[in-house]
Design a protein around this motif. Structure first.
Motif, PDB file in Angstrom:
ATOM      1  N   GLU A   1       8.218   5.859   7.696  1.00 42.51           N
ATOM      2  CA  GLU A   1       8.497   5.928   6.394  1.00 42.51           C
ATOM      3  C   GLU A   1       6.822   7.373   5.500  1.00 42.51           C
ATOM      4  O   GLU A   1       6.669   8.257   4.520  1.00 42.51           O
ATOM      5  CB  GLU A   1       8.505   4.980   4.756  1.00 42.51           C
ATOM      6  CG  GLU A   1       9.655   3.980   5.051  1.00 42.51           C
ATOM      7  CD  GLU A   1       9.121   2.544   4.726  1.00 42.51           C
ATOM      8  OE1 GLU A   1       8.380   2.400   3.426  1.00 42.51           O
ATOM      9  OE2 GLU A   1      10.095   2.037   4.655  1.00 42.51           O
ATOM     10  N   LEU A   2       5.536   6.591   6.114  1.00 36.84           N
ATOM     11  CA  LEU A   2       4.817   7.596   6.229  1.00 36.84           C
ATOM     12  C   LEU A   2       4.636   8.648   6.333  1.00 36.84           C
ATOM     13  O   LEU A   2       4.380   9.606   5.604  1.00 36.84           O
ATOM     14  CB  LEU A   2       3.572   6.709   6.791  1.00 36.84           C
ATOM     15  CG  LEU A   2       2.089   7.300   6.517  1.00 36.84           C
ATOM     16  CD1 LEU A   2       1.739   7.726   5.019  1.00 36.84           C
ATOM     17  CD2 LEU A   2       1.521   6.996   8.245  1.00 36.84           C
ATOM     18  N   PHE A   3       5.597   9.167   7.505  1.00 35.69           N
ATOM     19  CA  PHE A   3       5.425  10.607   8.180  1.00 35.69           C
ATOM     20  C   PHE A   3       6.953  11.387   6.708  1.00 35.69           C
ATOM     21  O   PHE A   3       5.975  11.961   6.365  1.00 35.69           O
ATOM     22  CB  PHE A   3       6.326  10.618   9.332  1.00 35.69           C
ATOM     23  CG  PHE A   3       5.156   9.904  10.139  1.00 35.69           C
ATOM     24  CD1 PHE A   3       4.225  10.967  10.162  1.00 35.69           C
ATOM     25  CD2 PHE A   3       5.155   9.707  11.502  1.00 35.69           C
ATOM     26  CE1 PHE A   3       2.571  10.592  11.781  1.00 35.69           C
ATOM     27  CE2 PHE A   3       4.411   8.767  12.661  1.00 35.69           C
ATOM     28  CZ  PHE A   3       3.252   9.399  12.442  1.00 35.69           C
ATOM     29  N   ASP A   4       7.274   9.881   6.265  1.00 27.78           N
ATOM     30  CA  ASP A   4       8.394  11.780   5.538  1.00 27.78           C
ATOM     31  C   ASP A   4       7.754  11.853   4.610  1.00 27.78           C
ATOM     32  O   ASP A   4       8.108  12.638   3.739  1.00 27.78           O
ATOM     33  CB  ASP A   4       9.483  10.900   5.400  1.00 27.78           C
ATOM     34  CG  ASP A   4      10.718  10.417   4.601  1.00 27.78           C
ATOM     35  OD1 ASP A   4      11.110  12.082   4.878  1.00 27.78           O
ATOM     36  OD2 ASP A   4      11.048  10.859   3.241  1.00 27.78           O
ATOM     37  N   SER A   5       7.238  11.005   3.854  1.00 27.92           N
ATOM     38  CA  SER A   5       6.415  10.982   2.685  1.00 27.92           C
ATOM     39  C   SER A   5       5.854  12.589   2.671  1.00 27.92           C
ATOM     40  O   SER A   5       5.516  13.130   1.861  1.00 27.92           O
ATOM     41  CB  SER A   5       6.094   9.390   2.136  1.00 27.92           C
ATOM     42  OG  SER A   5       6.446   8.850   2.188  1.00 27.92           O
ATOM     43  N   VAL A   6       4.355  12.064   4.117  1.00 27.73           N
ATOM     44  CA  VAL A   6       3.561  13.252   3.618  1.00 27.73           C
ATOM     45  C   VAL A   6       4.341  14.510   3.935  1.00 27.73           C
ATOM     46  O   VAL A   6       3.425  15.326   3.962  1.00 27.73           O
ATOM     47  CB  VAL A   6       2.372  12.392   4.842  1.00 27.73           C
ATOM     48  CG1 VAL A   6       2.009  11.261   4.371  1.00 27.73           C
ATOM     49  CG2 VAL A   6       3.439  12.158   5.512  1.00 27.73           C
TER      50      VAL A   6
ATOM     51  N   LEU B   1       0.596  -1.183   0.048  1.00 25.64           N
ATOM     52  CA  LEU B   1      -0.190  -0.318  -0.132  1.00 25.64           C
ATOM     53  C   LEU B   1       1.023   1.505  -0.160  1.00 25.64           C
ATOM     54  O   LEU B   1       1.837   0.978   0.541  1.00 25.64           O
ATOM     55  CB  LEU B   1      -1.086  -0.185   1.495  1.00 25.64           C
ATOM     56  CG  LEU B   1      -2.190  -0.527   1.855  1.00 25.64           C
ATOM     57  CD1 LEU B   1      -2.828  -0.868   1.979  1.00 25.64           C
ATOM     58  CD2 LEU B   1      -2.951  -0.923   0.031  1.00 25.64           C
ATOM     59  N   LYS B   2       0.357   2.330  -0.802  1.00 21.64           N
ATOM     60  CA  LYS B   2       1.192   3.450  -1.038  1.00 21.64           C
ATOM     61  C   LYS B   2       0.438   4.792   0.134  1.00 21.64           C
ATOM     62  O   LYS B   2      -1.008   4.149   0.244  1.00 21.64           O
ATOM     63  CB  LYS B   2       0.992   3.627  -2.152  1.00 21.64           C
ATOM     64  CG  LYS B   2       2.009   3.329  -3.024  1.00 21.64           C
ATOM     65  CD  LYS B   2       2.459   3.283  -4.482  1.00 21.64           C
ATOM     66  CE  LYS B   2       3.294   2.464  -4.750  1.00 21.64           C
ATOM     67  NZ  LYS B   2       3.237   2.481  -6.762  1.00 21.64           N
ATOM     68  N   VAL B   3       0.569   5.367   0.065  1.00 17.18           N
ATOM     69  CA  VAL B   3      -0.005   6.629   0.797  1.00 17.18           C
ATOM     70  C   VAL B   3      -1.241   7.390   0.116  1.00 17.18           C
ATOM     71  O   VAL B   3      -1.785   7.510   1.060  1.00 17.18           O
ATOM     72  CB  VAL B   3       0.385   8.235   0.826  1.00 17.18           C
ATOM     73  CG1 VAL B   3       0.635   9.323   1.183  1.00 17.18           C
ATOM     74  CG2 VAL B   3       1.793   7.660   1.675  1.00 17.18           C
ATOM     75  N   GLN B   4      -1.109   6.961  -1.084  1.00 15.12           N
ATOM     76  CA  GLN B   4      -1.857   7.495  -1.821  1.00 15.12           C
ATOM     77  C   GLN B   4      -3.229   6.411  -1.645  1.00 15.12           C
ATOM     78  O   GLN B   4      -4.517   6.518  -1.528  1.00 15.12           O
ATOM     79  CB  GLN B   4      -1.880   8.082  -3.257  1.00 15.12           C
ATOM     80  CG  GLN B   4      -1.140   9.121  -3.746  1.00 15.12           C
ATOM     81  CD  GLN B   4       0.604   8.052  -3.198  1.00 15.12           C
ATOM     82  OE1 GLN B   4       0.684   7.145  -2.976  1.00 15.12           O
ATOM     83  NE2 GLN B   4       1.198   9.191  -3.471  1.00 15.12           N
ATOM     84  N   ASP B   5      -2.831   5.614  -1.569  1.00  9.88           N
ATOM     85  CA  ASP B   5      -3.961   4.985  -1.438  1.00  9.88           C
ATOM     86  C   ASP B   5      -5.155   4.157   0.079  1.00  9.88           C
ATOM     87  O   ASP B   5      -6.104   3.856   0.030  1.00  9.88           O
ATOM     88  CB  ASP B   5      -3.837   3.368  -0.992  1.00  9.88           C
ATOM     89  CG  ASP B   5      -2.568   2.298  -2.710  1.00  9.88           C
ATOM     90  OD1 ASP B   5      -3.095   3.234  -3.638  1.00  9.88           O
ATOM     91  OD2 ASP B   5      -1.525   2.120  -2.017  1.00  9.88           O
ATOM     92  N   ILE B   6      -3.849   5.275   1.326  1.00  7.70           N
ATOM     93  CA  ILE B   6      -5.119   5.393   2.451  1.00  7.70           C
ATOM     94  C   ILE B   6      -5.577   6.321   2.324  1.00  7.70           C
ATOM     95  O   ILE B   6      -6.284   6.988   3.915  1.00  7.70           O
ATOM     96  CB  ILE B   6      -4.198   5.115   3.672  1.00  7.70           C
ATOM     97  CG1 ILE B   6      -3.212   5.568   3.568  1.00  7.70           C
ATOM     98  CG2 ILE B   6      -3.542   3.581   3.203  1.00  7.70           C
ATOM     99  CD1 ILE B   6      -2.252   5.164   4.710  1.00  7.70           C
TER     100      ILE B   6
END
Length: 793
Positions: free
Chosen positions: A696-701, A657-662
């Motif tokens: 990774e999630l916080f780094d991306s968003v 899953l990617k950020v856009q998926d959630i």
């Protein structure tokens, strides 16, 4: 360095504000207390006073005989007779007589809607019992009566019973025996149709009640004038009671004097009867001597000797009489089992005996009067017994001395008489014998006349006896108005209590309150090192939980202040990224989800791209918060709701899953906000949050969005927030006013010191309007205009 107390450190304005901000409590308390005072003044039966003044006539103050005993210390307990007279006036027997005289044990009340009014003299009917007054005055009984007409009335024993019709003059069976009720012709028509409650109480109970309420005090310490004071519900009755008490006191004192006078007269009468027999015997002897001897005259040659002998004989007879009377009185005193009135004014030459006898009789009368209403164990009676024993001993001592002196005197006179007789015996025997008879006759006759005189003096003394007190002022009322209740004092007291009660309530509440109530309270705990960047107002249940775009309410302005302060803190940070804002609290229910959602909305109002992340995977609240139409106005986007789309939990578990998926886009109040819900509740949330994909999630968003708002779990309940706190640029710790305890703040402060929380700031939520802006002194005055309560136009 020693700390010194200074008044400058006390914020008196803040202390005063704590009370003035709750002015409504003072207003309600004052209204309540004044209402209670009004009801008390309105429905409390008034009390009227009566006062009288009497002067005590102290008859024994100038007796020289009593002064001798006072010098010897015999009357040390009787140095202030006024106190004894007060006790005599307040004796139980006097009050029982007053109650019976005025019939105070029978009370008639006319029933009213709220208060019953008592009728004192103008009763519409009269009560007559067939039993004796002594039985009625010792019993208690109550009943109800309804005047139906001039000839009939209703009678019942209990209040909830129906009335039984009776005619006036008929017999009614009561616990006190048969009772006959007769109408009062003058008043029966006035009270027709009224209901009455009649209470009959034992006379002794009523007497004790008034005895405790009557106040008797001397005007001054050494004054003989006494003031009698009484308060009663009926003004005339108070005056009648005091006047009757004075009359009973005087009547009893005069009766005591009569008993003493009668005792003296009886004693003298017995002596007169005895002397009269002796006088008759002497007269008969003289008559028989002259008849038998044929004597008609006595030779003048022996006149001188006879004259001297007669004088000596008179002295001898007088001394013998004195000895006889003293011996008789001595036997009477010695043979007394208790304390009885002694005969006085017997003519004994020793005035000490006369004075002591008078004082003894006075104390015996006082003791008898006290015993009518008390027992021998009464301290006053015991003191009188001691004084009577002392007087009796002193009287016996005086009588012994008197009899001894008289015996010596008689012996001396007898020897002198023998010498005179030796000269007289040289004269003819007839003349001597006749003279003896004549002298005896004259002596007996003089004593007889003397006793008659003393008997008359005793009766005259009683007839002219004055009462022990004289009335200075008969009973009168000091004021026509009632003395109680004092309406003005009651209203002043109510006003005072109206201030004191809320003051004490606020003061005690402040002492017991250990929670944070305002930004100022929190700053006093955390100090200057950790900022308290905003305080949010308390909102009602009907208020919107999500602010609108152009909302000018206090809540919206408070959120804008929070946004401004956060921007300032972010600019001062050197570390990157600086747009990850974590929001947490101590326990659930303190408003972190509410602040997270509204803070995201406020940032979106500025055109920024905002992401709201639900990181509380144990107890997610974003679903509930955004699932109601009352909180979110749906536009052309997707309404946020708990759907089948993956959330944070699924992202951490599934690496595909990617950020856009959630990410869930939402259109909230004309603004676009992206949401990442918590997802399904996992069985291992702690281990899941330690997954590297969280970083990774916080780094991306942080690169995709201008601001990332993270709604985390409560800090004191679970460790979830501490596990991910390393990724936060700023941590907002939510404190709920009125709920979060002050000691709880030590927990995040300790974590801050240990380096486990970085970028820590506090936000106070749910603050009352009066506490906003440093105690309401600098509140948000440019929000919604609210009409003041006193402005009705």
């Amino acid at each position: 360095m020693e700390n010194k107390f200074s008044f400058k450190s006390i914020d008196f304005k803040e202390i005063i504000r704590q009370y003035t901000s709750k002015w409504y409590l003072f207003l309600l308390a004052i209204i309540f207390c004044l209402g209670v005072a009004f009801l008390y003044n309105r429905y409390t039966a008034p009390l009227y006073d009566a006062q009288a003044r009497i002067k005590i006539e102290m008859e024994g103050n100038n007796n020289p005989e009593l002064a001798i005993f006072q010098d010897l210390g015999s009357f040390q307990g009787q140095m202030n007779p006024i106190i004894d007279e007060i006790e005599i006036i307040k004796s139980r027997s006097n009050f029982v007589e007053v109650v019976k005289k005025l019939q105070l044990n029978t009370q008639i009340f006319r029933l009213g809607n709220i208060l019953d009014s008592e009728i004192y003299k103008d009763s519409p009917f009269n009560l007559n019992f067939k039993e004796s007054d002594s039985i009625v005055s010792q019993s208690g009984f109550s009943f109800y009566l309804n005047v139906m007409s001039d000839a009939t009335f209703g009678y019942k024993r209990q209040e909830d019973e129906p009335y039984k019709q009776n005619t006036f003059g008929s017999n009614i069976s009561t616990p006190l025996g048969d009772m006959i009720i007769t109408p009062s012709v003058e008043n029966i028509k006035i009270y027709k149709g009224n209901e009455f409650r009649i209470v009959i109480r034992p006379a002794t109970v009523v007497a004790d009640s008034y005895r405790s309420r009557v106040q008797i005090t001397p005007l001054e310490r050494t004054s003989n004038i006494l003031s009698l004071y009484l308060q009663d519900r009926i003004q005339q009755r108070a005056q009648d009671i005091i006047n009757a008490l004075i009359a009973v006191y005087n009547e009893n004192a005069i009766e005591d004097k009569k008993i003493a006078a009668d005792k003296t007269s009886n004693f003298i009468d017995a002596r007169i009867t005895e002397i009269y027999s002796n006088l008759y015997s002497v007269d008969q002897s003289a008559e028989e001597f002259k008849t038998n001897r044929g004597i008609t005259d006595i030779s003048s040659e022996s006149n001188i000797n006879l004259s001297v002998g007669m004088e000596n004989r008179q002295q001898l007879e007088s001394a013998s009489l004195q000895l006889n009377m003293a011996s008789s009185m001595k036997d009477m005193v010695e043979n007394q089992d208790g304390y009885e009135i002694l005969p006085s004014n017997l003519g004994l030459s020793d005035q000490t005996i006369t004075g002591t006898t008078a004082r003894y009789n006075q104390l015996v009368a006082e003791r008898n009067r006290l015993l009518e209403s008390s027992s021998n164990l009464n301290p006053v009676v015991q003191n009188l017994d001691k004084e009577l024993n002392t007087l009796k001993s002193s009287l016996l001592s005086s009588l012994n001395n008197t009899t001894g002196n008289l015996e010596l005197q008689i012996n001396s006179l007898a020897r002198q008489q023998s010498r005179i007789n030796s000269r007289i015996y040289s004269a003819p025997g007839n003349e001597r014998e006749l003279r003896d008879i004549t002298r005896k006759l004259e002596t007996t006759e003089s004593l007889y006349l003397y006793l008659l005189e003393k008997r008359e003096e005793a009766q005259i003394a009683f007839a002219s006896a004055s009462p022990p007190s004289s009335i200075v002022d008969a009973a009168y009322s000091t004021s026509s108005a009632p003395v109680a209740p004092n309406k003005m004092i009651n209203y002043v007291a109510a006003l005072f209590l109206g201030f004191v009660f809320p003051f004490m309530f606020i003061y005690v509440s402040g002492l017991l309150d250990n929670t944070v109530n305002s930004k100022q309270d929190l700053e006093g705990v955390v100090g200057n090192n950790i900022p308290v960047i905003a305080e949010l107002p308390k909102i009602g249940k009907k208020d919107r939980k999500i602010v609108k775009k152009d909302d000018r309410s206090v809540l919206a302005e408070s959120l804008r202040i929070l946004r401004t302060n956060l921007n300032y803190i972010q600019k001062s940070q050197k570390s990157k990224p600086d747009n990850l804002i974590f929001i947490t609290s101590s326990v659930p229910g303190e408003g972190k989800t509410f602040i997270s959602s509204n803070l995201a909305k406020i940032y979106a109002d500025t055109g920024k791209k905002v992401l709201l992340v639900g990181a509380d995977i144990r107890n997610p609240k974003l679903y509930d918060f955004f699932s109601s139409d009352e909180n979110v106005e749906v536009g052309k986007g997707v309404q946020p709701r708990r759907s089948t789309k993956a959330g944070l939990t699924e992202f951490l578990v599934n690496s595909d899953l990617k950020v856009q998926d959630i990410t869930v886009p939402a259109h909230i109040n004309e603004n676009e906000i992206d949401l990442i819900f918590s997802g399904k509740i996992p069985p291992n949330p702690t281990e899941l949050l330690m997954n590297p994909r969280m970083g990774e999630l916080f780094d991306s968003v942080s690169k995709m969005y201008d601001y990332v708002i993270v709604d985390t779990a409560p800090l004191m309940v679970v460790t979830d927030t501490l596990l991910i706190s390393e990724y936060a640029s700023q941590i907002l710790y939510v404190v709920k006013a009125g709920a979060t305890e002050l000691k709880v703040i030590d927990f995040p402060l300790k974590l801050k010191e240990e380096g486990k929380l970085k970028g820590l700031s506090f936000v106070v939520n749910n603050v009352k309007q009066s506490e906003l802006g440093y105690g309401g002194k600098y509140g948000y005055g440019y929000g919604k205009s609210v009409k003041k309560w006193w402005n009705f136009s």
